[in-house]
Scaffold this active site. Structure first.
Site, short mmCIF file in Angstrom:
data_model
loop_
_atom_site.label_atom_id
_atom_site.label_comp_id
_atom_site.label_asym_id
_atom_site.label_seq_id
_atom_site.Cartn_x
_atom_site.Cartn_y
_atom_site.Cartn_z
CG HIS A 170 0.71 5.07 4.43
ND1 HIS A 170 -0.19 4.92 5.45
CD2 HIS A 170 1.54 4.00 4.50
CE1 HIS A 170 0.10 3.81 6.14
NE2 HIS A 170 1.15 3.23 5.57
CG HIS A 200 -0.33 -0.27 2.51
ND1 HIS A 200 -0.01 -1.55 2.91
CD2 HIS A 200 0.06 0.55 3.52
CE1 HIS A 200 0.54 -1.50 4.12
NE2 HIS A 200 0.60 -0.24 4.50
#
Ligand code: 5GP
Ligand code: ZN
Length: 137
Positions: A104, A102
């Site tokens: 951020h 992922h």
């Protein structure tokens, strides 16, 4: 069915766990972080499971970067962010806690008190929903 039945973000991608989704395309999904570092903090993930930066395909990495840029633009235009931090943690030593790649997308505001690494704390649900509404295409 999630690609990896034990993976939190695979379950979000598969719609088996709730998340406040703000962007998606054929390769990526973006949703609000439940412990926002700042107002508008979102996570971009590939639909296909990959544990981290070393495991993700080049095509998915590119798609995640483009999605992060879309959200960064919206954070600036709609939330009034003055800057953006993109952060990826790969490996426990680098603070990774969820082992599905992922990025951020952390909107930054002049003078905000954020320091890295931030201490995760649950955000106000109504406030996260309001920021999500502004970020959604
Ligand atoms: P990492 O520590 O791996 O870089 O980031 C994981 C992020 O996922 C953290 O910022 C954490 O707040 C977020 N997170 C953990 N569990 C959930 C969840 O169930 N839903 C959402 N939306 N975010 C989560
Ligand atoms: Zn996964």
């Amino acid at each position: 069915m999630p690609a990896d039945p034990d993976c939190l973000f695979c379950k979000i991608v598969a719609g088996e766990l709730p998340a406040t989704i703000v962007d998606s395309d054929d390769r990526t999904v973006a949703f609000m972080d439940i412990n926002p570092a700042t107002r508008g903090h979102a996570l971009v993930v590939p639909r296909e499971h990959a544990a981290d930066l070393l495991a993700i395909s080049e095509d998915d990495l590119g798609a995640c970067a483009r999605a992060a840029q879309r959200l960064a633009r919206r954070a600036k235009d709609r939330l009034g962010a003055d800057g953006i931090n993109l952060l990826n943690s790969s490996g426990v030593a680098a603070w990774q806690t969820v082992f599905h790649f992922h990025i951020h997308v952390v909107p930054r505001y002049d003078g905000d008190p954020l320091e890295l690494p931030w201490t995760p704390a649950p955000g106000d649900e109504a406030e996260i929903a309001a920021a999500a509404q502004e970020l959604t295409a």
